[in-house]
Design a protein around this motif. Structure first.
Motif, PDB file in Angstrom:
ATOM      1  N   GLU A  50       0.846  -1.195   0.000  1.00  0.00           N
ATOM      2  CA  GLU A  50       0.000   0.000   0.000  1.00  0.00           C
ATOM      3  C   GLU A  50       0.878   1.240   0.000  1.00  0.00           C
ATOM      4  O   GLU A  50       1.982   1.232   0.529  1.00  0.00           O
ATOM      5  CB  GLU A  50      -0.882  -0.009   1.257  1.00  0.00           C
ATOM      6  N   LEU A  60       3.904   7.528   2.670  1.00  0.00           N
ATOM      7  CA  LEU A  60       4.132   6.299   3.426  1.00  0.00           C
ATOM      8  C   LEU A  60       3.948   5.115   2.488  1.00  0.00           C
ATOM      9  O   LEU A  60       2.965   5.043   1.755  1.00  0.00           O
ATOM     10  CB  LEU A  60       3.145   6.173   4.583  1.00  0.00           C
ATOM     11  N   ILE A  61       4.901   4.180   2.527  1.00  0.00           N
ATOM     12  CA  ILE A  61       4.860   3.000   1.682  1.00  0.00           C
ATOM     13  C   ILE A  61       4.955   1.775   2.574  1.00  0.00           C
ATOM     14  O   ILE A  61       5.837   1.694   3.430  1.00  0.00           O
ATOM     15  CB  ILE A  61       6.047   2.982   0.688  1.00  0.00           C
ATOM     16  N   LEU A  62       4.048   0.826   2.387  1.00  0.00           N
ATOM     17  CA  LEU A  62       4.108  -0.452   3.092  1.00  0.00           C
ATOM     18  C   LEU A  62       4.640  -1.486   2.104  1.00  0.00           C
ATOM     19  O   LEU A  62       4.006  -1.772   1.085  1.00  0.00           O
ATOM     20  CB  LEU A  62       2.727  -0.854   3.609  1.00  0.00           C
ATOM     21  N   ARG A  64       6.260  -5.372   1.438  1.00  0.00           N
ATOM     22  CA  ARG A  64       6.369  -6.732   1.955  1.00  0.00           C
ATOM     23  C   ARG A  64       7.580  -7.389   1.306  1.00  0.00           C
ATOM     24  O   ARG A  64       7.711  -7.413   0.090  1.00  0.00           O
ATOM     25  CB  ARG A  64       5.125  -7.549   1.661  1.00  0.00           C
ATOM     26  N   GLU A  69       6.974  -7.138   6.829  1.00  0.00           N
ATOM     27  CA  GLU A  69       6.430  -5.912   6.256  1.00  0.00           C
ATOM     28  C   GLU A  69       7.205  -4.730   6.829  1.00  0.00           C
ATOM     29  O   GLU A  69       7.501  -4.701   8.019  1.00  0.00           O
ATOM     30  CB  GLU A  69       4.944  -5.775   6.568  1.00  0.00           C
ATOM     31  N   HIS A  70       7.525  -3.775   5.966  1.00  0.00           N
ATOM     32  CA  HIS A  70       8.287  -2.602   6.359  1.00  0.00           C
ATOM     33  C   HIS A  70       7.481  -1.362   5.999  1.00  0.00           C
ATOM     34  O   HIS A  70       7.040  -1.218   4.861  1.00  0.00           O
ATOM     35  CB  HIS A  70       9.637  -2.560   5.642  1.00  0.00           C
ATOM     36  N   LEU A  71       7.304  -0.468   6.962  1.00  0.00           N
ATOM     37  CA  LEU A  71       6.642   0.810   6.733  1.00  0.00           C
ATOM     38  C   LEU A  71       7.722   1.860   6.550  1.00  0.00           C
ATOM     39  O   LEU A  71       8.540   2.092   7.440  1.00  0.00           O
ATOM     40  CB  LEU A  71       5.738   1.173   7.916  1.00  0.00           C
ATOM     41  N   LEU A  73       8.805   5.816   5.272  1.00  0.00           N
ATOM     42  CA  LEU A  73       8.401   7.186   4.991  1.00  0.00           C
ATOM     43  C   LEU A  73       9.363   7.749   3.957  1.00  0.00           C
ATOM     44  O   LEU A  73      10.564   7.848   4.198  1.00  0.00           O
ATOM     45  CB  LEU A  73       8.449   8.041   6.269  1.00  0.00           C
ATOM     46  N   VAL A  82      10.037   3.382   9.346  1.00  0.00           N
ATOM     47  CA  VAL A  82       9.201   3.684  10.507  1.00  0.00           C
ATOM     48  C   VAL A  82       8.985   2.443  11.345  1.00  0.00           C
ATOM     49  O   VAL A  82       9.098   2.473  12.568  1.00  0.00           O
ATOM     50  CB  VAL A  82       7.843   4.278  10.051  1.00  0.00           C
ATOM     51  N   ASP A  83       8.681   1.308  10.714  1.00  0.00           N
ATOM     52  CA  ASP A  83       8.367   0.091  11.451  1.00  0.00           C
ATOM     53  C   ASP A  83       8.693  -1.111  10.584  1.00  0.00           C
ATOM     54  O   ASP A  83       8.599  -1.052   9.363  1.00  0.00           O
ATOM     55  CB  ASP A  83       6.888   0.075  11.833  1.00  0.00           C
ATOM     56  N   SER A  84       9.047  -2.215  11.225  1.00  0.00           N
ATOM     57  CA  SER A  84       9.319  -3.463  10.536  1.00  0.00           C
ATOM     58  C   SER A  84       8.739  -4.593  11.371  1.00  0.00           C
ATOM     59  O   SER A  84       9.153  -4.795  12.508  1.00  0.00           O
ATOM     60  CB  SER A  84      10.821  -3.648  10.347  1.00  0.00           C
TER      61      SER A  84
END
Length: 113
Positions: A50, A60-62, A64, A69-71, A73, A82-84
């Protein structure tokens, strides 16, 4: 130049443009549009799940990758992870949080909230 020569020139131009379009269509069907040949048996390891534009300069890119999954910016100033988390979304992350003990030791300087 004669009218006959103009007609020949126009027909040759139409033929060349049509030939370029046919070659581009064939390349797209074969999978060579991005410069590589797609392997049909090969499983894709990377996908964009997404994308959400925040404003004109940030997004923001999600992403996989394999089972994670990696978020990310994306901005003009640089990119930031941002998050993994493991793939599976909110449910698997919630299950992992419930499995962790509540009185687990916290790193020094972390907020206990």
């Amino acid at each position: 130049m004669d009218l006959d020569q103009y007609i020949r020139f126009l027909m040759a131009l139409v033929f060349v443009v049509a030939l370029i379009m046919v070659v581009a269509w064939v390349m797209r069907r074969v999978g060579m549009a991005d410069g590589t040949v797609r392997g049909r048996a090969r499983q894709r390891r990377l996908s964009v799940v997404e994308a959400l534009p925040i404003d004109a300069k940030r997004r923001l890119i999600l992403v996989r990758r394999d089972d994670r999954e990696h978020l990310i910016l994306l901005s003009a100033n640089g990119d930031l992870l941002v998050d993994s988390t493991p793939a599976g979304g909110f449910d698997s992350a919630l299950a992992g949080a419930e499995a962790a003990p509540a009185d687990a030791p916290r790193p020094a300087g972390s907020d206990p909230r």
